[in-house]
Design a protein around this motif. Sequence first.
Motif, PDB file in Angstrom:
ATOM      1  N   ASN A  41     116.357  74.181 111.024  1.00 32.91           N
ATOM      2  CA  ASN A  41     115.657  73.696 109.827  1.00 32.91           C
ATOM      3  C   ASN A  41     115.537  74.815 108.793  1.00 32.91           C
ATOM      4  OD1 ASN A  41     113.749  75.276 111.041  1.00 32.91           O
ATOM      5  ND2 ASN A  41     112.257  73.648 111.366  1.00 32.91           N
ATOM      6  N   ALA A  42     115.195  74.437 107.590  1.00 31.72           N
ATOM      7  CA  ALA A  42     115.079  75.412 106.499  1.00 31.72           C
ATOM      8  C   ALA A  42     114.225  74.819 105.389  1.00 31.72           C
ATOM      9  CB  ALA A  42     116.459  75.763 105.942  1.00 31.72           C
ATOM     10  N   PHE A  43     113.584  75.703 104.629  1.00 37.77           N
ATOM     11  CA  PHE A  43     112.738  75.252 103.521  1.00 37.77           C
ATOM     12  C   PHE A  43     113.102  75.988 102.246  1.00 37.77           C
ATOM     13  CE2 PHE A  43     110.321  74.748 107.429  1.00 37.77           C
ATOM     14  CZ  PHE A  43     110.104  73.377 107.378  1.00 37.77           C
ATOM     15  N   TYR A  44     113.119  75.234 101.170  1.00 33.71           N
ATOM     16  CA  TYR A  44     113.300  75.817  99.838  1.00 33.71           C
ATOM     17  C   TYR A  44     112.002  75.583  99.078  1.00 33.71           C
ATOM     18  CZ  TYR A  44     118.330  75.843 100.773  1.00 33.71           C
ATOM     19  OH  TYR A  44     119.571  76.066 101.310  1.00 33.71           O
ATOM     20  N   ILE A  45     111.504  76.628  98.429  1.00 37.39           N
ATOM     21  CA  ILE A  45     110.250  76.466  97.684  1.00 37.39           C
ATOM     22  C   ILE A  45     110.403  76.953  96.249  1.00 37.39           C
ATOM     23  CG2 ILE A  45     108.770  76.583  99.722  1.00 37.39           C
ATOM     24  CD1 ILE A  45     108.051  79.477  98.880  1.00 37.39           C
ATOM     25  N   GLY A  46     109.660  76.329  95.358  1.00 35.98           N
ATOM     26  CA  GLY A  46     109.624  76.724  93.950  1.00 35.98           C
ATOM     27  C   GLY A  46     108.558  75.908  93.258  1.00 35.98           C
ATOM     28  N   ARG A  47     108.302  76.254  92.018  1.00 35.97           N
ATOM     29  CA  ARG A  47     107.318  75.493  91.224  1.00 35.97           C
ATOM     30  C   ARG A  47     107.988  75.047  89.921  1.00 35.97           C
ATOM     31  NH1 ARG A  47     101.369  77.296  92.193  1.00 35.97           N
ATOM     32  NH2 ARG A  47     101.482  78.092  94.313  1.00 35.97           N
ATOM     33  N   GLY A  48     107.540  73.936  89.380  1.00 35.59           N
ATOM     34  CA  GLY A  48     108.124  73.442  88.130  1.00 35.59           C
ATOM     35  C   GLY A  48     109.604  73.121  88.331  1.00 35.59           C
ATOM     36  N   LEU A  49     110.427  73.588  87.417  1.00 35.34           N
ATOM     37  CA  LEU A  49     111.865  73.302  87.528  1.00 35.34           C
ATOM     38  C   LEU A  49     112.452  73.930  88.788  1.00 35.34           C
ATOM     39  CD1 LEU A  49     113.203  73.585  83.853  1.00 35.34           C
ATOM     40  CD2 LEU A  49     112.247  71.611  85.046  1.00 35.34           C
ATOM     41  N   ASP A  50     111.877  75.059  89.214  1.00 34.05           N
ATOM     42  CA  ASP A  50     112.362  75.675  90.464  1.00 34.05           C
ATOM     43  C   ASP A  50     112.141  74.733  91.655  1.00 34.05           C
ATOM     44  OD1 ASP A  50     113.014  77.938  89.016  1.00 34.05           O
ATOM     45  OD2 ASP A  50     111.222  79.060  89.611  1.00 34.05           O
ATOM     46  N   TYR A  51     111.092  73.939  91.571  1.00 31.52           N
ATOM     47  CA  TYR A  51     110.840  72.934  92.616  1.00 31.52           C
ATOM     48  C   TYR A  51     111.942  71.876  92.592  1.00 31.52           C
ATOM     49  CZ  TYR A  51     108.690  68.645  94.478  1.00 31.52           C
ATOM     50  OH  TYR A  51     108.447  67.474  95.140  1.00 31.52           O
ATOM     51  N   TYR A  52     112.310  71.445  91.410  1.00 30.50           N
ATOM     52  CA  TYR A  52     113.385  70.445  91.330  1.00 30.50           C
ATOM     53  C   TYR A  52     114.691  71.012  91.891  1.00 30.50           C
ATOM     54  CZ  TYR A  52     110.111  68.151  88.118  1.00 30.50           C
ATOM     55  OH  TYR A  52     109.006  67.565  87.554  1.00 30.50           O
ATOM     56  N   VAL A  53     114.935  72.286  91.639  1.00 29.45           N
ATOM     57  CA  VAL A  53     116.125  72.917  92.211  1.00 29.45           C
ATOM     58  C   VAL A  53     115.999  72.982  93.737  1.00 29.45           C
ATOM     59  CG1 VAL A  53     117.555  75.012  92.271  1.00 29.45           C
ATOM     60  CG2 VAL A  53     116.570  74.246  90.106  1.00 29.45           C
ATOM     61  N   ALA A  54     114.788  73.244  94.209  1.00 27.47           N
ATOM     62  CA  ALA A  54     114.560  73.302  95.662  1.00 27.47           C
ATOM     63  C   ALA A  54     114.925  71.974  96.322  1.00 27.47           C
ATOM     64  CB  ALA A  54     113.096  73.666  95.952  1.00 27.47           C
ATOM     65  N   LEU A  55     114.584  70.864  95.659  1.00 29.89           N
ATOM     66  CA  LEU A  55     114.941  69.551  96.205  1.00 29.89           C
ATOM     67  C   LEU A  55     116.461  69.410  96.319  1.00 29.89           C
ATOM     68  CD1 LEU A  55     112.497  67.258  94.171  1.00 29.89           C
ATOM     69  CD2 LEU A  55     112.272  67.960  96.563  1.00 29.89           C
ATOM     70  N   GLU A  56     117.153  69.804  95.275  1.00 24.14           N
ATOM     71  CA  GLU A  56     118.612  69.679  95.275  1.00 24.14           C
ATOM     72  C   GLU A  56     119.249  70.654  96.274  1.00 24.14           C
ATOM     73  OE1 GLU A  56     120.818  67.769  94.545  1.00 24.14           O
ATOM     74  OE2 GLU A  56     122.656  68.899  94.304  1.00 24.14           O
ATOM     75  N   ALA A  57     118.709  71.863  96.351  1.00 26.41           N
ATOM     76  CA  ALA A  57     119.231  72.854  97.295  1.00 26.41           C
ATOM     77  C   ALA A  57     119.110  72.345  98.731  1.00 26.41           C
ATOM     78  CB  ALA A  57     118.484  74.175  97.124  1.00 26.41           C
ATOM     79  N   ALA A  58     117.979  71.717  99.031  1.00 22.81           N
ATOM     80  CA  ALA A  58     117.768  71.200 100.387  1.00 22.81           C
ATOM     81  C   ALA A  58     118.723  70.047 100.690  1.00 22.81           C
ATOM     82  CB  ALA A  58     116.316  70.750 100.543  1.00 22.81           C
TER      83      ALA A  58
END
Length: 359
Positions: free
Chosen positions: A221-238
């Motif tokens: 498993n793995a987690f990507y974290i960010g806030r604002g637009l970085d959060y949206y990128v985290a969703l796509e990265a995952a």
Amino acid sequence: DLGTYPFHMLKEIDEQPVVMRRLLAAYTDENGTVNLSAELTQALAAADRLYFVAAGTSYHASLVGAALMEEYAHMPASAYLASEFGYHQPLLAGKPMFVFLTQSGETADIRQVLVKVKAQGFPTLTITNVPTSTLAREADYALNLHAGPEIAVASTKAYTAQVATTALVAKALGVAKHVQAAADWNLAHELGLIAATQQTLVDAKDTVHELAKSALATTRNAFYIGRGLDYYVALEAALKLKEISYVQAEGFAAGELKHGTIALIENGTPVIALISDPVTAAHTRANATEAAARGAHVLRIATRSLAEPGDDLVIDDLNPSLAPLALIVPCQLLAYYASLDRGYDVDRPRNLAKSVTVE
Ligand code: M6R
């Protein structure tokens, strides 16, 4: 034609700077003015809210697109999953306009929304990579993503083309509405810089491959974290990581870590922190440190002026509103190498089709 590339996905990741320049040539003139048809611009300006409706990666691009509409065109906008919207239509604004982001233009979940909102008499725009597609033909307006054919199931260059195209639309709409933030925005110049930044990132493959080996080689498993637009990128990265490497990955708002997900952190759990927003950088860093204190294997990807010693990858500074265009590139490469190193067919992951034509 793959040329010397082992997989289409890698070729398509590499093509992203060219796609940025192609979009500039298609939609801007030598003064940096964005050219949209007067009819489309008027239709957008006549709306009081934009509803982005999409699926998968295109939904993640829609989240960014909606934010850009609000920031630069002062146009209320929100993004919805097509598969949800079709059956749970929210209470709509007085003059809604629908924007369908879709690489293929054939996604059934989106088409059923298009059919329903057209029947209600609302204006529709499809932004697609396939100008002859069903959704392009059936909407009132269509814009071409100019990404060129995307063969790999995992979408890469279509995502960045979608974010860049929605930025161009936001600029044109904002200028038409006399929004100062749009008039002041030298988007053509910034997209040129972003193409150069993307090039430095695709040239950093070996570095990203080493990061993938260190953090993702055997993990489940793995987690990507960010806030604002970085959060949206985290969703796509995952999504990228899970669809081609079968690692259970989650992207989430960094501030939510302590509200539950941190319970999943064990020794060696990969946590990839995305840091491109000056407003929230310190908070995201603190969240990454909290994860590290519980044993997480933290990778930090940051823009230069926010970077700190020990960060794993540093990206040229850029307008934070366009950061997803650069930040996603190393994330695409992380997913690519995680899949490659596990010996999977990167372009044709199990259980998935390139275009999803059933609901
Ligand atoms: O063709 P579309 O953009 O409408 O497709 C939507 C999703 O099916 C697509 O983005 C999917 O999530 C990709 N496999 C992601 O890489």
